[in-house]
Structures are given as structure tokens and as C-alpha cells.
Design a protein around this motif. Structure first.
Motif, PDB file in Angstrom:
ATOM      1  N   VAL A 233       1.057  77.917 118.165  1.00 17.14           N
ATOM      2  CA  VAL A 233       1.783  77.585 119.410  1.00 17.14           C
ATOM      3  C   VAL A 233       2.282  76.099 119.495  1.00 17.14           C
ATOM      4  O   VAL A 233       3.482  75.839 120.039  1.00 17.14           O
ATOM      5  N   LYS A 234       1.927  75.265 118.568  1.00 17.98           N
ATOM      6  CA  LYS A 234       2.655  73.927 118.524  1.00 17.98           C
ATOM      7  C   LYS A 234       4.166  74.238 118.098  1.00 17.98           C
ATOM      8  O   LYS A 234       4.901  73.198 118.325  1.00 17.98           O
ATOM      9  N   LYS A 235       4.400  75.180 117.135  1.00 13.28           N
ATOM     10  CA  LYS A 235       5.773  75.487 116.860  1.00 13.28           C
ATOM     11  C   LYS A 235       6.701  75.660 117.789  1.00 13.28           C
ATOM     12  O   LYS A 235       7.973  75.183 117.954  1.00 13.28           O
ATOM     13  N   TRP A 236       6.160  76.431 118.967  1.00 14.17           N
ATOM     14  CA  TRP A 236       7.142  76.915 119.759  1.00 14.17           C
ATOM     15  C   TRP A 236       7.009  76.006 121.032  1.00 14.17           C
ATOM     16  O   TRP A 236       8.038  76.028 121.551  1.00 14.17           O
ATOM     17  N   LEU A 237       6.030  75.215 121.154  1.00 14.70           N
ATOM     18  CA  LEU A 237       5.956  74.424 122.452  1.00 14.70           C
ATOM     19  C   LEU A 237       6.233  73.143 122.209  1.00 14.70           C
ATOM     20  O   LEU A 237       6.564  72.022 123.344  1.00 14.70           O
ATOM     21  N   LYS A 238       6.265  72.451 121.093  1.00 14.43           N
ATOM     22  CA  LYS A 238       6.413  71.099 120.628  1.00 14.43           C
ATOM     23  C   LYS A 238       7.487  70.357 121.347  1.00 14.43           C
ATOM     24  O   LYS A 238       8.761  71.012 120.956  1.00 14.43           O
ATOM     25  N   ASN A 239       7.573  69.349 122.042  1.00 18.08           N
ATOM     26  CA  ASN A 239       8.555  68.837 122.667  1.00 18.08           C
ATOM     27  C   ASN A 239       9.639  69.474 123.678  1.00 18.08           C
ATOM     28  O   ASN A 239      10.645  69.224 123.811  1.00 18.08           O
TER      29      ASN A 239
ATOM     30  N   ASP B  94      -0.757  70.152 136.005  1.00 15.77           N
ATOM     31  CA  ASP B  94      -0.121  69.387 136.778  1.00 15.77           C
ATOM     32  C   ASP B  94       1.206  68.811 136.158  1.00 15.77           C
ATOM     33  O   ASP B  94       2.398  69.221 137.090  1.00 15.77           O
ATOM     34  N   LYS B  95       1.740  68.534 135.163  1.00 13.87           N
ATOM     35  CA  LYS B  95       2.716  68.094 134.600  1.00 13.87           C
ATOM     36  C   LYS B  95       3.638  69.105 134.732  1.00 13.87           C
ATOM     37  O   LYS B  95       4.804  69.140 135.069  1.00 13.87           O
ATOM     38  N   ALA B  96       3.348  70.487 134.351  1.00 16.54           N
ATOM     39  CA  ALA B  96       4.241  71.555 134.410  1.00 16.54           C
ATOM     40  C   ALA B  96       4.632  71.857 135.545  1.00 16.54           C
ATOM     41  O   ALA B  96       5.842  72.419 135.713  1.00 16.54           O
ATOM     42  N   LEU B  97       3.739  71.854 136.548  1.00 15.36           N
ATOM     43  CA  LEU B  97       4.137  72.348 137.907  1.00 15.36           C
ATOM     44  C   LEU B  97       5.088  70.872 138.430  1.00 15.36           C
ATOM     45  O   LEU B  97       6.018  71.265 139.279  1.00 15.36           O
ATOM     46  N   ASP B  98       4.985  69.762 137.899  1.00 15.53           N
ATOM     47  CA  ASP B  98       5.805  68.941 138.353  1.00 15.53           C
ATOM     48  C   ASP B  98       7.478  68.921 137.989  1.00 15.53           C
ATOM     49  O   ASP B  98       8.305  68.681 138.427  1.00 15.53           O
ATOM     50  N   HIS B  99       7.395  70.008 136.839  1.00 16.50           N
ATOM     51  CA  HIS B  99       8.464  70.354 136.292  1.00 16.50           C
ATOM     52  C   HIS B  99       9.640  70.897 137.357  1.00 16.50           C
ATOM     53  O   HIS B  99      10.878  70.927 137.068  1.00 16.50           O
ATOM     54  N   LYS B 100       8.964  71.802 138.245  1.00 20.54           N
ATOM     55  CA  LYS B 100       9.676  72.454 139.216  1.00 20.54           C
ATOM     56  C   LYS B 100      10.745  72.994 138.604  1.00 20.54           C
ATOM     57  O   LYS B 100      12.013  72.912 139.088  1.00 20.54           O
ATOM     58  N   GLY B 101      10.600  74.337 138.076  1.00 19.11           N
ATOM     59  CA  GLY B 101      11.763  74.929 137.653  1.00 19.11           C
ATOM     60  C   GLY B 101      11.541  75.630 136.318  1.00 19.11           C
ATOM     61  O   GLY B 101      10.484  75.544 135.566  1.00 19.11           O
ATOM     62  N   ARG B 102      12.579  76.335 135.999  1.00 20.44           N
ATOM     63  CA  ARG B 102      12.566  77.077 134.590  1.00 20.44           C
ATOM     64  C   ARG B 102      12.611  76.069 133.291  1.00 20.44           C
ATOM     65  O   ARG B 102      13.207  74.872 133.638  1.00 20.44           O
ATOM     66  N   ILE B 103      12.252  76.517 132.211  1.00 17.75           N
ATOM     67  CA  ILE B 103      12.374  75.863 130.918  1.00 17.75           C
ATOM     68  C   ILE B 103      13.433  76.556 130.229  1.00 17.75           C
ATOM     69  O   ILE B 103      13.904  77.488 130.418  1.00 17.75           O
TER      70      ILE B 103
ATOM     71  N   GLY C 235      12.689  77.870 127.386  1.00 13.69           N
ATOM     72  CA  GLY C 235      12.037  78.701 126.304  1.00 13.69           C
ATOM     73  C   GLY C 235      12.837  79.717 125.402  1.00 13.69           C
ATOM     74  O   GLY C 235      12.456  79.926 124.218  1.00 13.69           O
ATOM     75  N   ARG C 236      13.616  80.506 126.223  1.00 16.03           N
ATOM     76  CA  ARG C 236      14.296  81.454 125.385  1.00 16.03           C
ATOM     77  C   ARG C 236      15.154  81.068 124.233  1.00 16.03           C
ATOM     78  O   ARG C 236      15.167  81.616 123.208  1.00 16.03           O
ATOM     79  N   GLU C 237      15.662  79.895 124.547  1.00 20.15           N
ATOM     80  CA  GLU C 237      16.589  79.334 123.368  1.00 20.15           C
ATOM     81  C   GLU C 237      15.599  78.990 122.319  1.00 20.15           C
ATOM     82  O   GLU C 237      15.921  79.187 120.852  1.00 20.15           O
ATOM     83  N   ARG C 238      14.355  78.359 122.574  1.00 18.60           N
ATOM     84  CA  ARG C 238      13.383  77.861 121.462  1.00 18.60           C
ATOM     85  C   ARG C 238      12.958  79.130 120.615  1.00 18.60           C
ATOM     86  O   ARG C 238      12.742  78.977 119.496  1.00 18.60           O
ATOM     87  N   ILE C 239      12.924  80.464 121.323  1.00 19.71           N
ATOM     88  CA  ILE C 239      12.057  81.416 120.227  1.00 19.71           C
ATOM     89  C   ILE C 239      13.233  82.491 120.241  1.00 19.71           C
ATOM     90  O   ILE C 239      12.754  83.689 119.748  1.00 19.71           O
ATOM     91  N   LYS C 240      14.519  82.192 120.072  1.00 23.23           N
ATOM     92  CA  LYS C 240      15.486  83.322 119.776  1.00 23.23           C
ATOM     93  C   LYS C 240      15.558  83.732 118.242  1.00 23.23           C
ATOM     94  O   LYS C 240      15.535  85.126 118.124  1.00 23.23           O
ATOM     95  N   GLU C 241      14.788  83.146 117.386  1.00 18.93           N
ATOM     96  CA  GLU C 241      14.655  83.915 116.015  1.00 18.93           C
ATOM     97  C   GLU C 241      13.777  84.766 116.085  1.00 18.93           C
ATOM     98  O   GLU C 241      13.377  85.551 115.114  1.00 18.93           O
ATOM     99  N   LEU C 242      12.813  84.817 117.285  1.00 21.50           N
ATOM    100  CA  LEU C 242      11.665  85.791 117.287  1.00 21.50           C
ATOM    101  C   LEU C 242      12.166  87.086 117.984  1.00 21.50           C
ATOM    102  O   LEU C 242      11.472  88.295 117.973  1.00 21.50           O
TER     103      LEU C 242
END
Length: 323
Positions: free
Chosen positions: A255-261, A280-289, A291-298
Motif C-alpha cells: 500500500v505504501k508504494k501506491w499511496l505515498k504522497n 476526514d482529510k480524504a473527505l476534505d479533498h472533495k473530489g477525485r485523485i 490514482g490512475r496515473e499512479r498505478i498505470k504500470e499495473l
């Protein structure tokens, strides 16, 4: 650098537990589906029953099955299936360890380490953490891939409507796991939800749903939550990221590899207050992340090419494996 094959036209036998509604797990079935798309012919030998004796009793059945059929590669999934395959004389053999066989009971961990070192020509693990736990250098790290065509971003309102969740204003925290499995740590998820400040906020536990439905759940959620004590390489995290949905997770598996920063996501210690703060912090983000770009190698296409390379390697040198 060695060129990775684009296809594989051989016959592969998957050896796995058949205790998931008479089928292998969704991740294994998905891997077989993609292999077929790229030219392979995949057959299954599913082991019924649970416990060591059920697996040992399958040894003779598998040996007889292989006597009547010819395969280019036997690919066993999970440690016990790999032991059955080896004792049955499967050749050439590839074994994939999935997580429970590396982090579970001490006798299984010991058996896996012995078989990896001395009896399996080639062993695949899903993460660096698994490789370190096995403690044998003779492994390949190949995580499960993600079907990027299936798991993709869609409108939240559209997904909720499709699932008949309604268009309520509640924050939805998706917990995609079976609460009966102790390793998934449902009690931690429930305790964390009691401390979440955003309101109204509901925890939706989802399991045993068809793979084709899961993108709807990921897109309907505001946050995907993982509270596992340990994992190999949790598919739910990677699938959620492919849908660009925020993820809050304990530091299980890779998980650390894919979620870090990754903005909008959080890695938390297994403590209710910290997990609640992460939600709570994730909900404050209010929108998409992103993530797709982060895991494209998968992307499944990349992972399947690595499997083809492994099959070619063990076919060319089935007795020695990797040094």
C-alpha cells in the motif's frame, strides 16, 4: 535488457482452491481471463475442501489428471496448492504466493520457505514485503494487475443511481471486504467510523459481489477504506485508485508504494483515531485523485507480459528456476 514476449500460445494449468463458490478467487479468475485474451489456453484444477488433509488428498487426483492431459506450464496459486502441484509431479511449475500463505500460520510459513528454497523452480510474490518475509532470494515480484478498461472513473451520481443507493447527501465510506475474515479487521473500521467528524457518514461493507459491479461501488464511494492487519498486494486499493477514488489504508502489503504522497489519500497506523482523521482529510479533498496515473504500470497488459516471460523462463529451464 531481455525482451518481454507479447503473447503466449501454450496450454497452462491453473491449480488453486475451489472454495470460492466452486471457483478460484476473483483475482485468479481475472488473471486467467486476461491470459486467454493474449493467446494462452488456460485450464483449471480446483482443489475442494479446506485444511491440510484436503489438500494432501488432492495430490493423487492432480497426478492422475495431468497423466491424461498435456500442459506447457502448471501455475499453482497459494502455497498449499503449490505444494500439491509439486508433490503431484507438476512440471514445469510456477507458484504464486498470495499473502495468507506468507503471513498466516507458522507451519504454512515454514512450508512455503522450504518449498521456495528447495522444491519450486520459480516462485512469484506480490510485493517486496512478501519477498522479505519469505526470506528466499529466488523469487519474482509480480503484483496482480488491474483491468484499466473495467476499473475507470465515472460519475458518482450515476454510480449511486445504478446501485439504487439514491442521491442522498451522505458521505459513503466503502469497506470492500468480508467482515467475517479476522485479518480484514472489521472492528477497527467500525471503531474508526465512530470518530469521523464529517456527517452524515456511513460505512458500506461490500463483499462477494461480481467483479463487473465493483467499479460502480468504487465510484459511488467518497473514500475506500482498508483496515487489514496484513495483505500481499491488496487488489481493492489498486482498483479504487484506477477509479480515482480516495483511499485510506493501514500500511498493509504494498500500500505504501501506491499511496505515498498521493493527494487525497492516507496511510494510517491501525488506530481508530488516526484512521478517522485520515478519512476526514480524504473527505476534505472533495473530489477525485490522480490514482490512475499512479498505478498505470499495473495495467493488466503489462503484468501479463511479465507472466509470459516467467513462463518462457521456467519452460526453458524448469529444473533450476532463478538464481
Amino acid at each position: 535488457m531481455e525482451e518481454i514476449p507479447e503473447s503466449f500460445s501454450g496450454k497452462i494449468l491453473f491449480v488453486c482452491s475451489g472454495n470460492s463458490h466452486g471457483r478460484c478467487t476473483a483475482a485468479i479468475e481475472e488473471q486467467a481471463r486476461v491470459l486467454k485474451e493474449y493467446g494462452a489456453e488456460v485450464h483449471f484444477f480446483r482443489i475442494g475442501g479446506k485444511g491440510l488433509m484436503s489438500y494432501l488428498s488432492a495430490t493423487g487426483k492432480l497426478r492422475r489428471y495431468m497423466t491424461g492431459h498435456s500442459f506447457d506450464v502448471v501455475h499453482a496459486h497459494y502455497g498449499l496448492s503449490g505444494m500439491v502441484a509439486r508433490l503431484s509431479g507438476a512440471h514445469p511449475l510456477v507458484v504464486s504466493l498470495m499473502g495468507s500463505d506468507v503471513f498466516g500460520a507458522w507451519w504454512l510459513r515454514l512450508g512455503v520457505r522450504i518449498f521456495t528454497r528447495f522444491f519450486w523452480p520459480l516462485t512469484i510474490v506480490k510485493s517486496e514485503e512478501m519477498a522479505e518475509k519469505v526470506g528466499v532470494r529466488k523469487v519474482k515480484i509480480i503484483p496482480n494487475g488491474v483491468d484499466m478498461k473495467l476499473f475507470r472513473e465515472m460519475g458518482k451520481a450515476e454510480a449511486r443511481q445504478e446501485l439504487e443507493m439514491g442521491l442522498n447527501a451522505s458521505f459513503v465510506i466503502l469497506w470492500p471486504a468480508n467482515p467475517a475474515r479476522e485479518v480484514k479487521n472489521a472492528s477497527l473500521a467500525l471503531a474508526a467510523m465512530e470518530r469521523v467528524e464529517h456527517s452524515p457518514c456511513e460505512l458500506k461493507m461490500v463483499f462477494d459481489r461480481p467483479t463487473e459491479m465493483m467499479p460502480l461501488y468504487y465510484n459511488a464511494a467518497d473514500v475506500v477504506l482498508l483496515t487489514s492487519k496484513w495483505e500481499g498486494s491488496p487488489n481493492v486499493v489498486k482498483e479504487a485508485l484506477a477509479c480515482n477514488t480516495p483511499v485510506v489504508s493501514t500500511p498493509a502489503g504494498d500500500v505504501k508504494k501506491w499511496l505515498k504522497n498521493l493527494e487525497g489519500c492516507a496511510i494510517c497506523s491501525p488506530e481508530p483515531g488516526e484512521i478517522a482523521s485520515g478519512i476526514d482529510k480524504a473527505l476534505d479533498h472533495k473530489g477525485r485523485i490522480n490514482g490512475r496515473e499512479r498505478i498505470k504500470e499495473l495495467d493488466n497488459r503489462n503484468i501479463i507480459k511479465k507472466l509470459f516471460s516467467v513462463y518462457a523462463e521456467v519452460m526453458n529451464n524448469p529444473s533450476q528456476g532463478i538464481r
